[in-house]
Design a protein around this motif. Structure first.
Motif, PDB file in Angstrom:
ATOM      1  N   ALA A   1       0.109   4.237 -15.072  1.00 60.75           N
ATOM      2  CA  ALA A   1      -0.428   3.346 -16.110  1.00 60.75           C
ATOM      3  C   ALA A   1       0.497   3.287 -17.322  1.00 60.75           C
ATOM      4  N   GLU A   2       1.204   4.375 -17.621  1.00 55.57           N
ATOM      5  CA  GLU A   2       2.164   4.377 -18.732  1.00 55.57           C
ATOM      6  C   GLU A   2       3.386   3.535 -18.408  1.00 55.57           C
ATOM      7  N   ARG A   3       3.791   3.544 -17.153  1.00 55.49           N
ATOM      8  CA  ARG A   3       5.015   2.852 -16.746  1.00 55.49           C
ATOM      9  C   ARG A   3       4.801   1.374 -16.461  1.00 55.49           C
ATOM     10  N   VAL A   4       3.626   1.024 -15.954  1.00 54.79           N
ATOM     11  CA  VAL A   4       3.273  -0.378 -15.678  1.00 54.79           C
ATOM     12  C   VAL A   4       1.938  -0.629 -16.376  1.00 54.79           C
ATOM     13  N   LEU A   5       1.973  -1.404 -17.427  1.00 53.33           N
ATOM     14  CA  LEU A   5       0.796  -1.587 -18.269  1.00 53.33           C
ATOM     15  C   LEU A   5      -0.169  -2.617 -17.687  1.00 53.33           C
ATOM     16  N   VAL A   6      -0.937  -2.159 -16.702  1.00 55.22           N
ATOM     17  CA  VAL A   6      -2.001  -2.980 -16.125  1.00 55.22           C
ATOM     18  C   VAL A   6      -3.242  -2.110 -15.999  1.00 55.22           C
ATOM     19  N   ARG A   7      -4.382  -2.691 -16.212  1.00 52.09           N
ATOM     20  CA  ARG A   7      -5.634  -1.956 -16.250  1.00 52.09           C
ATOM     21  C   ARG A   7      -6.017  -1.327 -14.912  1.00 52.09           C
ATOM     22  N   CYS A   8      -5.567  -1.908 -13.811  1.00 57.74           N
ATOM     23  CA  CYS A   8      -5.956  -1.363 -12.503  1.00 57.74           C
ATOM     24  C   CYS A   8      -5.416   0.050 -12.293  1.00 57.74           C
ATOM     25  N   PHE A   9      -4.437   0.479 -13.096  1.00 57.65           N
ATOM     26  CA  PHE A   9      -3.913   1.834 -12.996  1.00 57.65           C
ATOM     27  C   PHE A   9      -4.563   2.779 -14.007  1.00 57.65           C
TER      28      PHE A   9
ATOM     29  N   ASP B   1       5.907  -7.493  -9.107  1.00 62.43           N
ATOM     30  CA  ASP B   1       7.344  -7.342  -9.352  1.00 62.43           C
ATOM     31  C   ASP B   1       7.641  -6.065 -10.131  1.00 62.43           C
ATOM     32  N   LYS B   2       6.832  -5.773 -11.140  1.00 67.88           N
ATOM     33  CA  LYS B   2       7.026  -4.555 -11.935  1.00 67.88           C
ATOM     34  C   LYS B   2       6.812  -3.305 -11.086  1.00 67.88           C
ATOM     35  N   VAL B   3       5.809  -3.322 -10.249  1.00 69.52           N
ATOM     36  CA  VAL B   3       5.525  -2.178  -9.381  1.00 69.52           C
ATOM     37  C   VAL B   3       6.658  -1.989  -8.369  1.00 69.52           C
ATOM     38  N   GLU B   4       7.138  -3.065  -7.785  1.00 67.48           N
ATOM     39  CA  GLU B   4       8.246  -2.967  -6.834  1.00 67.48           C
ATOM     40  C   GLU B   4       9.508  -2.460  -7.518  1.00 67.48           C
ATOM     41  N   SER B   5       9.753  -2.907  -8.751  1.00 65.30           N
ATOM     42  CA  SER B   5      10.913  -2.433  -9.508  1.00 65.30           C
ATOM     43  C   SER B   5      10.799  -0.941  -9.800  1.00 65.30           C
ATOM     44  N   LEU B   6       9.614  -0.499 -10.182  1.00 65.33           N
ATOM     45  CA  LEU B   6       9.401   0.925 -10.436  1.00 65.33           C
ATOM     46  C   LEU B   6       9.612   1.728  -9.155  1.00 65.33           C
ATOM     47  N   TYR B   7       9.186   1.212  -8.024  1.00 64.96           N
ATOM     48  CA  TYR B   7       9.375   1.889  -6.738  1.00 64.96           C
ATOM     49  C   TYR B   7      10.861   2.040  -6.429  1.00 64.96           C
ATOM     50  N   LEU B   8      11.632   0.967  -6.657  1.00 60.51           N
ATOM     51  CA  LEU B   8      13.072   1.042  -6.413  1.00 60.51           C
ATOM     52  C   LEU B   8      13.730   2.047  -7.354  1.00 60.51           C
ATOM     53  N   PHE B   9      13.280   2.083  -8.607  1.00 59.38           N
ATOM     54  CA  PHE B   9      13.777   3.073  -9.566  1.00 59.38           C
ATOM     55  C   PHE B   9      13.461   4.484  -9.061  1.00 59.38           C
ATOM     56  N   MET B  10      12.248   4.689  -8.573  1.00 64.03           N
ATOM     57  CA  MET B  10      11.847   5.997  -8.065  1.00 64.03           C
ATOM     58  C   MET B  10      12.739   6.422  -6.899  1.00 64.03           C
TER      59      MET B  10
ATOM     60  N   GLU C   1       0.825  -1.208   0.000  1.00 63.67           N
ATOM     61  CA  GLU C   1       0.000   0.000   0.000  1.00 63.67           C
ATOM     62  C   GLU C   1       0.862   1.261   0.000  1.00 63.67           C
ATOM     63  N   MET C   2       1.932   1.257   0.771  1.00 66.24           N
ATOM     64  CA  MET C   2       2.848   2.392   0.802  1.00 66.24           C
ATOM     65  C   MET C   2       3.499   2.594  -0.562  1.00 66.24           C
ATOM     66  N   ILE C   3       3.847   1.504  -1.221  1.00 66.54           N
ATOM     67  CA  ILE C   3       4.487   1.566  -2.531  1.00 66.54           C
ATOM     68  C   ILE C   3       3.531   2.169  -3.560  1.00 66.54           C
ATOM     69  N   VAL C   4       2.315   1.634  -3.631  1.00 61.71           N
ATOM     70  CA  VAL C   4       1.335   2.115  -4.611  1.00 61.71           C
ATOM     71  C   VAL C   4       1.008   3.589  -4.354  1.00 61.71           C
ATOM     72  N   THR C   5       0.843   3.958  -3.103  1.00 63.80           N
ATOM     73  CA  THR C   5       0.524   5.345  -2.765  1.00 63.80           C
ATOM     74  C   THR C   5       1.666   6.284  -3.166  1.00 63.80           C
ATOM     75  N   ALA C   6       2.894   5.882  -2.873  1.00 59.43           N
ATOM     76  CA  ALA C   6       4.049   6.718  -3.225  1.00 59.43           C
ATOM     77  C   ALA C   6       4.174   6.875  -4.737  1.00 59.43           C
ATOM     78  N   LEU C   7       3.970   5.788  -5.470  1.00 59.77           N
ATOM     79  CA  LEU C   7       4.062   5.851  -6.925  1.00 59.77           C
ATOM     80  C   LEU C   7       2.949   6.721  -7.516  1.00 59.77           C
ATOM     81  N   ALA C   8       1.741   6.573  -7.007  1.00 60.24           N
ATOM     82  CA  ALA C   8       0.622   7.377  -7.498  1.00 60.24           C
ATOM     83  C   ALA C   8       0.843   8.855  -7.176  1.00 60.24           C
ATOM     84  N   ASP C   9       1.417   9.151  -6.020  1.00 62.11           N
ATOM     85  CA  ASP C   9       1.722  10.538  -5.657  1.00 62.11           C
ATOM     86  C   ASP C   9       2.795  11.122  -6.572  1.00 62.11           C
TER      87      ASP C   9
END
Length: 90
Positions: free
Chosen positions: A36-44, A65-74, A20-28
């Motif tokens: 949605a552009e960075r991780v191609l899944v419909r839920c975004f 895994d893709k979301v966690e990787s994007l978080y680490l990149f961020m 939840e912290m990861i998704v919130t930080a990425l959305a912020d």
């Protein structure tokens, strides 16, 4: 056999961070459209919310895994920006 306690993960940047912290930080940081552009899944991209994203990501390991990787990149990106501007990392 590893004698290190399983809860000790000093070099794991995701240790203690909830999905939840990861998704919130990425959305912020990127917004839902940017996410949605960075991780191609419909839920975004289709009626995104933290709750619906968590439900999907908990059932879909490859997407998580893709979301966690994007978080680490961020995090790396934020550290580089902080060094460039002479501020401390968040």
């Amino acid at each position: 056999m590893n004698n290190t306690p399983p809860s000790s993960q000093p070099r794991n940047p995701l240790h203690g961070i909830t999905l939840e912290m990861i998704v919130t930080a990425l959305a912020d940081r990127y917004g839902w459209a940017g996410l949605a552009e960075r991780v191609l899944v419909r839920c975004f991209s289709s009626q995104p919310s933290v709750a619906s994203s968590l439900k999907f990501l908990r059932k879909t390991p490859w997407a998580r895994d893709k979301v966690e990787s994007l978080y680490l990149f961020m995090l790396r990106e934020q550290r580089r920006e902080a060094r460039r501007w002479g501020t401390t990392s968040p």
